[in-house]
Design a protein around this motif. Structure first.
Motif, mmCIF file in Angstrom:
data_model
loop_
_atom_site.group_PDB
_atom_site.id
_atom_site.type_symbol
_atom_site.label_atom_id
_atom_site.label_comp_id
_atom_site.label_asym_id
_atom_site.label_seq_id
_atom_site.Cartn_x
_atom_site.Cartn_y
_atom_site.Cartn_z
ATOM 1 N N PRO A 48 0.824 -1.217 0.000
ATOM 2 C CA PRO A 48 0.000 0.000 0.000
ATOM 3 C C PRO A 48 0.862 1.272 0.000
ATOM 4 O O PRO A 48 1.785 1.410 0.791
ATOM 5 C CB PRO A 48 -0.817 -0.127 1.289
ATOM 6 C CG PRO A 48 -0.928 -1.612 1.496
ATOM 7 C CD PRO A 48 0.412 -2.153 1.041
ATOM 8 N N GLY A 49 0.592 2.160 -0.960
ATOM 9 C CA GLY A 49 1.310 3.418 -1.067
ATOM 10 C C GLY A 49 2.555 3.374 -1.937
ATOM 11 O O GLY A 49 3.132 4.416 -2.243
ATOM 12 N N ALA A 50 2.988 2.192 -2.356
ATOM 13 C CA ALA A 50 4.197 2.067 -3.177
ATOM 14 C C ALA A 50 3.824 1.897 -4.649
ATOM 15 O O ALA A 50 2.769 1.360 -4.974
ATOM 16 C CB ALA A 50 5.028 0.872 -2.715
ATOM 17 N N GLU A 51 4.691 2.369 -5.541
ATOM 18 C CA GLU A 51 4.438 2.210 -6.975
ATOM 19 C C GLU A 51 4.936 0.872 -7.498
ATOM 20 O O GLU A 51 4.318 0.285 -8.373
ATOM 21 C CB GLU A 51 5.094 3.348 -7.755
ATOM 22 C CG GLU A 51 4.434 4.688 -7.519
ATOM 23 C CD GLU A 51 4.965 5.746 -8.460
ATOM 24 O OE1 GLU A 51 4.886 5.554 -9.686
ATOM 25 O OE2 GLU A 51 5.471 6.752 -7.953
ATOM 26 N N THR A 52 6.076 0.400 -7.003
ATOM 27 C CA THR A 52 6.642 -0.855 -7.490
ATOM 28 C C THR A 52 5.872 -2.033 -6.935
ATOM 29 O O THR A 52 5.534 -2.073 -5.750
ATOM 30 C CB THR A 52 8.127 -0.965 -7.090
ATOM 31 O OG1 THR A 52 8.832 0.151 -7.629
ATOM 32 C CG2 THR A 52 8.742 -2.245 -7.616
ATOM 33 N N ARG A 53 5.596 -2.997 -7.781
ATOM 34 C CA ARG A 53 4.868 -4.210 -7.391
ATOM 35 C C ARG A 53 5.810 -5.402 -7.389
ATOM 36 O O ARG A 53 6.924 -5.339 -7.898
ATOM 37 C CB ARG A 53 3.713 -4.451 -8.354
ATOM 38 C CG ARG A 53 2.686 -3.335 -8.325
ATOM 39 C CD ARG A 53 1.611 -3.565 -9.333
ATOM 40 N NE ARG A 53 0.616 -2.504 -9.278
ATOM 41 C CZ ARG A 53 -0.395 -2.426 -10.103
ATOM 42 N NH1 ARG A 53 -0.555 -3.336 -11.062
ATOM 43 N NH2 ARG A 53 -1.259 -1.447 -9.988
ATOM 44 N N ILE A 54 5.326 -6.502 -6.840
ATOM 45 C CA ILE A 54 6.072 -7.758 -6.811
ATOM 46 C C ILE A 54 5.323 -8.749 -7.689
ATOM 47 O O ILE A 54 4.125 -8.967 -7.503
ATOM 48 C CB ILE A 54 6.184 -8.287 -5.370
ATOM 49 C CG1 ILE A 54 6.951 -7.283 -4.507
ATOM 50 C CG2 ILE A 54 6.853 -9.657 -5.354
ATOM 51 C CD1 ILE A 54 6.848 -7.549 -3.028
ATOM 52 N N LEU A 55 6.014 -9.346 -8.645
ATOM 53 C CA LEU A 55 5.428 -10.337 -9.539
ATOM 54 C C LEU A 55 5.873 -11.727 -9.088
ATOM 55 O O LEU A 55 7.071 -12.005 -9.019
ATOM 56 C CB LEU A 55 5.877 -10.091 -10.983
ATOM 57 C CG LEU A 55 5.413 -11.102 -12.017
ATOM 58 C CD1 LEU A 55 3.890 -11.046 -12.186
ATOM 59 C CD2 LEU A 55 6.105 -10.854 -13.346
ATOM 60 N N LEU A 56 4.924 -12.587 -8.764
ATOM 61 C CA LEU A 56 5.245 -13.964 -8.352
ATOM 62 C C LEU A 56 5.498 -14.797 -9.598
ATOM 63 O O LEU A 56 4.575 -15.106 -10.347
ATOM 64 C CB LEU A 56 4.102 -14.551 -7.517
ATOM 65 C CG LEU A 56 3.729 -13.790 -6.245
ATOM 66 C CD1 LEU A 56 2.589 -14.494 -5.515
ATOM 67 C CD2 LEU A 56 4.931 -13.623 -5.331
ATOM 68 N N THR A 57 6.757 -15.143 -9.844
ATOM 69 C CA THR A 57 7.133 -15.916 -11.024
ATOM 70 C C THR A 57 7.481 -17.351 -10.629
ATOM 71 O O THR A 57 7.767 -17.637 -9.469
ATOM 72 C CB THR A 57 8.351 -15.286 -11.731
ATOM 73 O OG1 THR A 57 9.447 -15.263 -10.833
ATOM 74 C CG2 THR A 57 8.048 -13.884 -12.192
ATOM 75 N N ALA A 58 7.482 -18.229 -11.615
ATOM 76 C CA ALA A 58 7.792 -19.642 -11.368
ATOM 77 C C ALA A 58 9.264 -19.813 -11.039
ATOM 78 O O ALA A 58 10.135 -19.318 -11.752
ATOM 79 C CB ALA A 58 7.427 -20.478 -12.592
ATOM 80 N N GLN A 59 9.532 -20.502 -9.947
ATOM 81 C CA GLN A 59 10.908 -20.783 -9.525
ATOM 82 C C GLN A 59 11.505 -21.881 -10.396
ATOM 83 O O GLN A 59 10.899 -22.910 -10.611
ATOM 84 C CB GLN A 59 10.927 -21.224 -8.059
ATOM 85 C CG GLN A 59 12.262 -21.752 -7.575
ATOM 86 C CD GLN A 59 13.371 -20.720 -7.614
ATOM 87 O OE1 GLN A 59 13.129 -19.554 -7.364
ATOM 88 N NE2 GLN A 59 14.567 -21.147 -7.932
ATOM 89 N N GLN A 60 12.702 -21.654 -10.859
ATOM 90 C CA GLN A 60 13.437 -22.645 -11.625
ATOM 91 C C GLN A 60 14.695 -23.005 -10.833
ATOM 92 O O GLN A 60 15.459 -22.126 -10.476
ATOM 93 C CB GLN A 60 13.844 -22.090 -12.992
ATOM 94 C CG GLN A 60 12.704 -21.536 -13.808
ATOM 95 C CD GLN A 60 11.704 -22.593 -14.215
ATOM 96 O OE1 GLN A 60 12.065 -23.727 -14.505
ATOM 97 N NE2 GLN A 60 10.434 -22.233 -14.233
#
Length: 122
Positions: A48-60
């Motif tokens: 909340p309040g931040a511009e950058t997001r976190i993308l959950l990607t597949a772990q290799q």
């Protein structure tokens, strides 16, 4: 010209487990959750309040590393540590002064997928 980072990728093995950890324990919100690849979704999480997001990607490959994959800034590391601990987050290092900057506080934890996370003052 450049404005901000839209998202940073965070590798996970189990999206549902990671989604639960980040929303229920850390308090992030789901910014996008849409079908992507077979058996996988495009999930962006927002602080909340931040511009950058976190993308959950597949772990290799191998998961655990001593190098943090994510550093999250907090106004008060000790208060954040108390709140997250009460939410069931297990920390690998309790709040302490950073050796690289004695005025800076930090704490470390592992998420549901084994990723190292640092909570720090700026």
């Amino acid at each position: 010209m450049l404005k901000f980072v839209k998202f940073a990728e965070l590798p996970v093995i189990d999206q549902d487990r990671a989604l639960s950890f980040y929303t229920e324990k850390l308090g992030l919100r789901v910014a996008q959750d849409a079908p992507y690849k077979e058996g996988w979704r495009w999930i962006e999480l927002a602080i909340p309040g931040a511009e950058t997001r976190i993308l959950l990607t597949a772990q290799q490959g191998e998961m655990q590393s001593d190098t943090p994959r994510l550093v999250i800034i907090s106004d008060d590391v000790d208060a954040t540590w108390r709140k997250l601990s009460a939410n069931g987050v297990v920390f690998t290092k309790e709040p302490s002064n950073a050796p690289w900057n004695p005025g800076q506080r930090f704490a470390q934890l592992r998420d549901s997928e084994g990723n190292g996370i640092v909570i720090s003052t700026s």
